[in-house]
Motif scaffolding. Structure first.
Motif, PDB file in Angstrom:
ATOM      1  N   GLU A  84       0.838  -1.205   0.000  1.00 15.60           N
ATOM      2  CA  GLU A  84       0.000   0.000   0.000  1.00 15.60           C
ATOM      3  C   GLU A  84       0.869   1.250   0.000  1.00 15.60           C
ATOM      4  OE1 GLU A  84      -2.105   1.137   3.594  1.00 15.60           O
ATOM      5  OE2 GLU A  84      -0.798  -0.149   4.765  1.00 15.60           O
ATOM      6  N   LYS A  85       0.317   2.310  -0.551  1.00 14.18           N
ATOM      7  CA  LYS A  85       1.027   3.577  -0.661  1.00 14.18           C
ATOM      8  C   LYS A  85       0.348   4.609   0.236  1.00 14.18           C
ATOM      9  CE  LYS A  85       2.761   6.028  -4.561  1.00 14.18           C
ATOM     10  NZ  LYS A  85       2.555   6.286  -5.982  1.00 14.18           N
ATOM     11  N   ARG A  86       1.153   5.362   0.992  1.00 14.72           N
ATOM     12  CA  ARG A  86       0.611   6.453   1.796  1.00 14.72           C
ATOM     13  C   ARG A  86       0.824   7.748   1.037  1.00 14.72           C
ATOM     14  NH1 ARG A  86       2.783   4.151   7.152  1.00 14.72           N
ATOM     15  NH2 ARG A  86       1.077   2.766   7.666  1.00 14.72           N
ATOM     16  N   PRO A  87      -0.122   8.659   1.094  1.00 17.88           N
ATOM     17  CA  PRO A  87       0.033   9.915   0.348  1.00 17.88           C
ATOM     18  C   PRO A  87       1.152  10.785   0.924  1.00 17.88           C
ATOM     19  CG  PRO A  87      -1.969   9.955   1.691  1.00 17.88           C
ATOM     20  CD  PRO A  87      -1.386   8.586   1.819  1.00 17.88           C
ATOM     21  N   LEU A  88       1.839  11.491   0.022  1.00 15.90           N
ATOM     22  CA  LEU A  88       2.876  12.446   0.403  1.00 15.90           C
ATOM     23  C   LEU A  88       2.289  13.846   0.362  1.00 15.90           C
ATOM     24  CD1 LEU A  88       5.931  11.248  -1.714  1.00 15.90           C
ATOM     25  CD2 LEU A  88       5.647  11.034   0.740  1.00 15.90           C
ATOM     26  N   ASP A  89       3.039  14.791   0.919  1.00 12.25           N
ATOM     27  CA  ASP A  89       2.604  16.175   0.770  1.00 12.25           C
ATOM     28  C   ASP A  89       2.814  16.608  -0.684  1.00 12.25           C
ATOM     29  OD1 ASP A  89       5.279  17.603   0.423  1.00 12.25           O
ATOM     30  OD2 ASP A  89       5.624  16.556   2.325  1.00 12.25           O
ATOM     31  N   ASP A  90       2.173  17.690  -1.080  1.00 13.24           N
ATOM     32  CA  ASP A  90       2.236  18.159  -2.465  1.00 13.24           C
ATOM     33  C   ASP A  90       3.581  18.758  -2.851  1.00 13.24           C
ATOM     34  OD1 ASP A  90      -0.366  17.356  -2.822  1.00 13.24           O
ATOM     35  OD2 ASP A  90      -1.212  19.328  -2.384  1.00 13.24           O
ATOM     36  N   GLU A  91       4.476  18.933  -1.894  1.00  8.59           N
ATOM     37  CA  GLU A  91       5.764  19.569  -2.152  1.00  8.59           C
ATOM     38  C   GLU A  91       6.893  18.568  -2.382  1.00  8.59           C
ATOM     39  OE1 GLU A  91       6.415  23.006  -2.329  1.00  8.59           O
ATOM     40  OE2 GLU A  91       4.236  22.982  -2.539  1.00  8.59           O
ATOM     41  N   THR A  92       6.580  17.267  -2.382  1.00 12.93           N
ATOM     42  CA  THR A  92       7.601  16.230  -2.496  1.00 12.93           C
ATOM     43  C   THR A  92       7.247  15.261  -3.618  1.00 12.93           C
ATOM     44  OG1 THR A  92       8.049  16.359  -0.127  1.00 12.93           O
ATOM     45  CG2 THR A  92       8.803  14.379  -1.259  1.00 12.93           C
ATOM     46  N   ALA A  93       8.273  14.868  -4.392  1.00 14.65           N
ATOM     47  CA  ALA A  93       8.111  13.825  -5.406  1.00 14.65           C
ATOM     48  C   ALA A  93       9.149  12.745  -5.166  1.00 14.65           C
ATOM     49  CB  ALA A  93       8.280  14.400  -6.806  1.00 14.65           C
ATOM     50  N   ILE A  94       8.736  11.500  -5.353  1.00 16.03           N
ATOM     51  CA  ILE A  94       9.655  10.361  -5.329  1.00 16.03           C
ATOM     52  C   ILE A  94       9.691   9.848  -6.762  1.00 16.03           C
ATOM     53  CG2 ILE A  94      10.131   8.075  -4.407  1.00 16.03           C
ATOM     54  CD1 ILE A  94       8.393   8.901  -1.965  1.00 16.03           C
ATOM     55  N   VAL A  95      10.835  10.028  -7.412  1.00 18.00           N
ATOM     56  CA  VAL A  95      10.960   9.763  -8.844  1.00 18.00           C
ATOM     57  C   VAL A  95      11.788   8.510  -9.077  1.00 18.00           C
ATOM     58  CG1 VAL A  95      11.756  10.675 -11.055  1.00 18.00           C
ATOM     59  CG2 VAL A  95      10.788  12.233  -9.334  1.00 18.00           C
ATOM     60  N   LEU A  96      11.186   7.536  -9.731  1.00 19.94           N
ATOM     61  CA  LEU A  96      11.882   6.335 -10.153  1.00 19.94           C
ATOM     62  C   LEU A  96      12.373   6.561 -11.571  1.00 19.94           C
ATOM     63  CD1 LEU A  96      12.758   3.376  -9.913  1.00 19.94           C
ATOM     64  CD2 LEU A  96      10.428   2.740 -10.634  1.00 19.94           C
ATOM     65  N   LEU A  97      13.663   6.465 -11.780  1.00 23.30           N
ATOM     66  CA  LEU A  97      14.242   6.625 -13.116  1.00 23.30           C
ATOM     67  C   LEU A  97      14.211   5.267 -13.806  1.00 23.30           C
ATOM     68  CD1 LEU A  97      16.975   8.931 -11.775  1.00 23.30           C
ATOM     69  CD2 LEU A  97      15.129   9.600 -13.304  1.00 23.30           C
ATOM     70  N   SER A  98      13.484   5.199 -14.919  1.00 18.00           N
ATOM     71  CA  SER A  98      13.200   3.922 -15.546  1.00 18.00           C
ATOM     72  C   SER A  98      13.035   4.096 -17.044  1.00 18.00           C
ATOM     73  CB  SER A  98      11.902   3.361 -14.941  1.00 18.00           C
ATOM     74  OG  SER A  98      11.343   2.377 -15.741  1.00 18.00           O
ATOM     75  N   ALA A  99      13.519   3.136 -17.822  1.00 20.26           N
ATOM     76  CA  ALA A  99      13.372   3.189 -19.276  1.00 20.26           C
ATOM     77  C   ALA A  99      11.905   3.147 -19.694  1.00 20.26           C
ATOM     78  CB  ALA A  99      14.137   2.030 -19.922  1.00 20.26           C
ATOM     79  N   SER A 100      11.033   2.623 -18.841  1.00 21.19           N
ATOM     80  CA  SER A 100       9.613   2.519 -19.191  1.00 21.19           C
ATOM     81  C   SER A 100       8.784   3.690 -18.669  1.00 21.19           C
ATOM     82  CB  SER A 100       9.038   1.201 -18.665  1.00 21.19           C
ATOM     83  OG  SER A 100       9.125   1.170 -17.257  1.00 21.19           O
ATOM     84  N   GLY A 101       9.432   4.700 -18.098  1.00 24.62           N
ATOM     85  CA  GLY A 101       8.705   5.829 -17.534  1.00 24.62           C
ATOM     86  C   GLY A 101       8.273   6.853 -18.567  1.00 24.62           C
ATOM     87  N   LYS A 102       7.570   7.866 -18.085  1.00 22.54           N
ATOM     88  CA  LYS A 102       7.131   8.993 -18.916  1.00 22.54           C
ATOM     89  C   LYS A 102       8.366   9.809 -19.321  1.00 22.54           C
ATOM     90  CE  LYS A 102       4.507  13.252 -18.641  1.00 22.54           C
ATOM     91  NZ  LYS A 102       4.984  14.395 -17.912  1.00 22.54           N
ATOM     92  N   ARG A 103       8.397  10.279 -20.540  1.00 23.64           N
ATOM     93  CA  ARG A 103       9.545  11.019 -21.058  1.00 23.64           C
ATOM     94  C   ARG A 103       9.717  12.345 -20.322  1.00 23.64           C
ATOM     95  NH1 ARG A 103      11.854  11.590 -26.378  1.00 23.64           N
ATOM     96  NH2 ARG A 103      11.377   9.400 -26.594  1.00 23.64           N
ATOM     97  N   PHE A 104      10.922  12.595 -19.813  1.00 25.32           N
ATOM     98  CA  PHE A 104      11.252  13.856 -19.148  1.00 25.32           C
ATOM     99  C   PHE A 104      11.340  14.950 -20.197  1.00 25.32           C
ATOM    100  CE2 PHE A 104      14.362  16.898 -17.388  1.00 25.32           C
ATOM    101  CZ  PHE A 104      13.709  17.212 -16.210  1.00 25.32           C
TER     102      PHE A 104
END
Length: 165
Positions: A84-104
């Protein structure tokens, strides 16, 4: 802006962070960059960060447990678990760098520049256990249609692009 870079190769960042705009931004306190060695959060004497994929498959992937523990240590709070995932505040991002991710792109860089903190997870091997993408990361990002040996170069590109803004 505060960047946390989670990697198994912390020494990779010693060069790029010490030059140009990134060095000046850190010296003036505009940007803070923390490089975290993922192996600190392992439980075995070999400091193992990889395992066979959950559900089978070829190659090795990064284990979810050390990644969850590293992010929780950096943020100082629980972010959930592999179920399960707990919500973060709107000021923080946890970014997974992955070949299958959305294009930066520049739009993503602008969105990230509006945040207070970005945790960048630098993947290795054949990738990261899928539970990390599903239950830990807020974003999954790719820098292009090619495969690199790890997420360290993409992390540096993102740090540079966001810092410039």
């Amino acid at each position: 802006m505060h960047f946390d870079l989670i990697t198994i190769f912390p020494e990779f960042f010693s060069g790029p962070l010490n030059y140009g705009i990134l060095r000046r931004a850190q010296e003036t306190g505009i940007v803070r960059v923390n490089v975290q060695d993922l192996r600190v959060f392992t439980k075995d004497r070999h400091r193992t960060v990889d395992d066979r994929p959950f559900g089978g498959g070829e190659g090795m992937v990064m284990k979810p447990e050390p990644l969850f523990e590293a992010v929780e240590h950096l943020l100082g709070k629980s972010v959930g678990n592999a179920a399960e995932k707990r919500p973060l505040d709107d000021e923080t991002a946890i970014v997974l760098l992955s070949a299958s991710g959305k294009r930066f792109d520049q739009e993503t860089a602008r969105r990230f520049a509006g945040l207070a903190r970005i945790v960048l997870i630098c993947g290795r091997y054949e990738g990261v256990d899928e539970r990390v993408a599903q239950h830990l990361a807020t974003d999954e990002i790719s820098i292009g249609d090619f495969v690199l040996s790890g997420g360290e170069l993409p992390a540096m590109l993102i740090v540079d692009a966001v810092t410039r803004l």
